[in-house]
Motif scaffolding. Structure first.
Motif, PDB file in Angstrom:
ATOM      1  N   LYS A  99       0.854  -1.189   0.000  1.00  0.00           N
ATOM      2  CA  LYS A  99       0.000   0.000   0.000  1.00  0.00           C
ATOM      3  C   LYS A  99       0.891   1.240   0.000  1.00  0.00           C
ATOM      4  O   LYS A  99       1.729   1.392   0.882  1.00  0.00           O
ATOM      5  CB  LYS A  99      -0.881   0.027   1.253  1.00  0.00           C
ATOM      6  CG  LYS A  99      -1.809  -1.160   1.405  1.00  0.00           C
ATOM      7  CD  LYS A  99      -2.519  -1.091   2.746  1.00  0.00           C
ATOM      8  CE  LYS A  99      -3.373  -2.312   2.998  1.00  0.00           C
ATOM      9  NZ  LYS A  99      -4.031  -2.255   4.327  1.00  0.00           N
ATOM     10  N   ARG A 230      -5.652   9.356   1.289  1.00  0.00           N
ATOM     11  CA  ARG A 230      -5.424   8.026   0.727  1.00  0.00           C
ATOM     12  C   ARG A 230      -5.085   7.001   1.802  1.00  0.00           C
ATOM     13  O   ARG A 230      -5.538   5.856   1.740  1.00  0.00           O
ATOM     14  CB  ARG A 230      -4.282   8.078  -0.301  1.00  0.00           C
ATOM     15  CG  ARG A 230      -4.636   8.806  -1.583  1.00  0.00           C
ATOM     16  CD  ARG A 230      -5.809   8.163  -2.308  1.00  0.00           C
ATOM     17  NE  ARG A 230      -5.545   6.741  -2.576  1.00  0.00           N
ATOM     18  CZ  ARG A 230      -6.490   5.819  -2.689  1.00  0.00           C
ATOM     19  NH1 ARG A 230      -7.758   6.143  -2.548  1.00  0.00           N
ATOM     20  NH2 ARG A 230      -6.163   4.570  -2.957  1.00  0.00           N
ATOM     21  N   MET A 234      -6.731   3.333   2.459  1.00  0.00           N
ATOM     22  CA  MET A 234      -5.930   2.110   2.334  1.00  0.00           C
ATOM     23  C   MET A 234      -5.819   1.334   3.636  1.00  0.00           C
ATOM     24  O   MET A 234      -5.694   0.100   3.625  1.00  0.00           O
ATOM     25  CB  MET A 234      -4.522   2.454   1.834  1.00  0.00           C
ATOM     26  CG  MET A 234      -4.477   2.964   0.409  1.00  0.00           C
ATOM     27  SD  MET A 234      -2.769   3.160  -0.214  1.00  0.00           S
ATOM     28  CE  MET A 234      -2.195   4.533   0.782  1.00  0.00           C
ATOM     29  N   ASP A 236      -6.475  -0.731   6.995  1.00  0.00           N
ATOM     30  CA  ASP A 236      -7.484  -1.715   7.376  1.00  0.00           C
ATOM     31  C   ASP A 236      -8.189  -1.352   8.672  1.00  0.00           C
ATOM     32  O   ASP A 236      -9.196  -1.962   9.030  1.00  0.00           O
ATOM     33  CB  ASP A 236      -6.828  -3.095   7.530  1.00  0.00           C
ATOM     34  CG  ASP A 236      -6.283  -3.617   6.208  1.00  0.00           C
ATOM     35  OD1 ASP A 236      -6.899  -3.332   5.170  1.00  0.00           O
ATOM     36  OD2 ASP A 236      -5.234  -4.290   6.221  1.00  0.00           O
ATOM     37  N   GLN A 334      -2.533   5.603  -6.617  1.00  0.00           N
ATOM     38  CA  GLN A 334      -1.191   5.598  -6.022  1.00  0.00           C
ATOM     39  C   GLN A 334      -0.445   6.908  -6.247  1.00  0.00           C
ATOM     40  O   GLN A 334       0.603   7.125  -5.636  1.00  0.00           O
ATOM     41  CB  GLN A 334      -0.366   4.444  -6.587  1.00  0.00           C
ATOM     42  CG  GLN A 334      -0.842   3.072  -6.144  1.00  0.00           C
ATOM     43  CD  GLN A 334       0.057   1.958  -6.687  1.00  0.00           C
ATOM     44  OE1 GLN A 334       0.535   2.011  -7.814  1.00  0.00           O
ATOM     45  NE2 GLN A 334       0.283   0.950  -5.865  1.00  0.00           N
TER      46      GLN A 334
END
Length: 380
Positions: A99, A230, A234, A236, A334
């Motif tokens: 990530k 971002r 990304m 969790d 990304q």
């Protein structure tokens, strides 16, 4: 003795059950503080990557088995053409398996945006107009960026931006009057929508916004907002950030801690791909010695390569990695950038329904006090 062993086993078992918080390592490049007109460093940015130090060390050893330096530094490695293939292969592995996100902004364009935020928008706000609706401020900033030197006069436009930057920093009556004078010396009647508030009216609301304590032209908050938008997607769950102990990152550290400490509930849409929701999942920020953190070193490689590519693609410099080969490695989400664009219809679609005005007001009143002022709070 037996009881002591059992106690230790119990502690280890509890530690094993406790989830390890995901960690993003970040590094920056191109930071020049308030000075966004620095000719030697046109671009500023940062990269974040969720990788363990153990995995990072293995990747470094795999791609640079004969590395003699105490740490991996992009600037040093990129000087040797023989390292180009290795650097591209390393970044291909990072972008494929981990990530990560990289953000790059054109600092001159950002300064134009800030000029509109402070020296123009307050005038329209007082008259009931939403200057940020559907990203029209980005369209006007792009027009100024590309056509401003021709429409307003190149030397005069450059002097205007320098006077604005100086007025924001000094906040003296003299510097504010110099800014008004600089606006009047341009061919401002060719673009009164942008320069009229200063040149024609010396709008008090605009001068007051510029003189507000804490308002500055530092780009760190803009960069961090983009990375966080971002990382929040990304991650969790709850996560933390580690970064280098460099002087430049002290501003980033302070801003990150303030964002972490803000625990009110709020959510904003900033563009088609960017939104921000409080409280953040980000729970902790820590400074580390980059020499002891292979993961931070990889973040340095990523942002170093991105800044170099930006310089090459805009014709400011040559050499280093093939920018086309590098940019082709990135997947959707990304890479984020804040660059001027004359595709105004695309800009409008991308920022349709943006809550930019609400974001700026929220940061001003609830997160930073007067730290962020009326501008600098948008994600590109």
């Amino acid at each position: 003795m037996l009881r002591s062993i059992n106690v230790r086993i119990g502690i280890w078992s509890a530690a094993a059950r406790r989830p390890i918080m995901e960690c993003f390592r970040i590094d920056e490049s191109g930071y020049t503080g308030y000075d966004l007109l620095n000719a030697d460093q046109r671009f500023q940015g940062a990269s974040a990557i969720a990788i363990s130090n153990e995995d990072a060390a293995l990747l470094i050893k795999e791609h640079f088995p004969n590395l003699q330096a105490t740490e991996l530094k992009y600037r040093t490695l990129s000087r040797r053409p023989s390292n180009a293939t290795k650097l591209l292969a390393l970044q291909r592995d990072l972008l494929t398996a981990y990530k990560c996100v990289t953000y790059v902004c054109d600092k001159r364009f950002l300064l134009v945006l800030m000029f509109l935020d402070y020296a123009v928008e307050p005038y329209y706000y007082e008259r009931g107009f939403n200057f940020y609706e559907n990203g029209q401020n980005y369209a006007l900033a792009s027009l100024l960026f590309y056509a401003g030197p021709t429409i307003l006069g190149k030397e005069e436009f450059d002097a205007l931006l320098a006077a604005f930057q100086r007025a924001v920093k000094q906040k003296t009556l003299g510097s504010l009057m110099d800014l008004v004078s600089a606006a009047r010396k341009t061919r401002w009647r060719e673009l009164p929508e942008a320069l009229g508030p200063l040149a024609q009216y010396a709008a008090p609301e605009c001068l007051e916004a510029i003189a507000t304590p804490g308002v500055d032209t530092d780009a760190a908050l803009v960069v961090l907002q983009s990375l966080i938008s971002r990382m929040e997607v990304m991650a969790d769950g709850p996560y933390r950030v580690e970064h280098d102990q460099s002087k430049n990152l002290l501003s980033y550290h302070e801003l990150l801690q303030r964002l972490i400490d803000h625990d009110e509930v709020a959510e904003f849409r900033q563009s088609e791909i960017a939104s921000l929701k409080f409280p953040l999942q980000l729970k902790e920020v820590k400074q580390v010695d980059s020499k002891l953190s292979p993961a931070v070193q990889l973040a340095d490689v990523m942002i170093g390569a991105a800044i170099e590519a930006a310089n090459n693609l805009t014709g400011l410099r040559t050499g280093g990695l093939d920018p086309e080969a590098l940019t082709s490695l990135y997947r959707e989400g990304q890479f984020i950038h804040l660059l001027p664009s004359i595709d105004f219809e695309e800009q409008r679609r991308f920022r349709q329904g943006t809550q930019a005005a609400e974001v700026i007001d929220y940061f001003t009143n609830n997160v930073f006090g007067h730290r962020s002022g009326k501008g600098g709070g948008e994600v590109g």
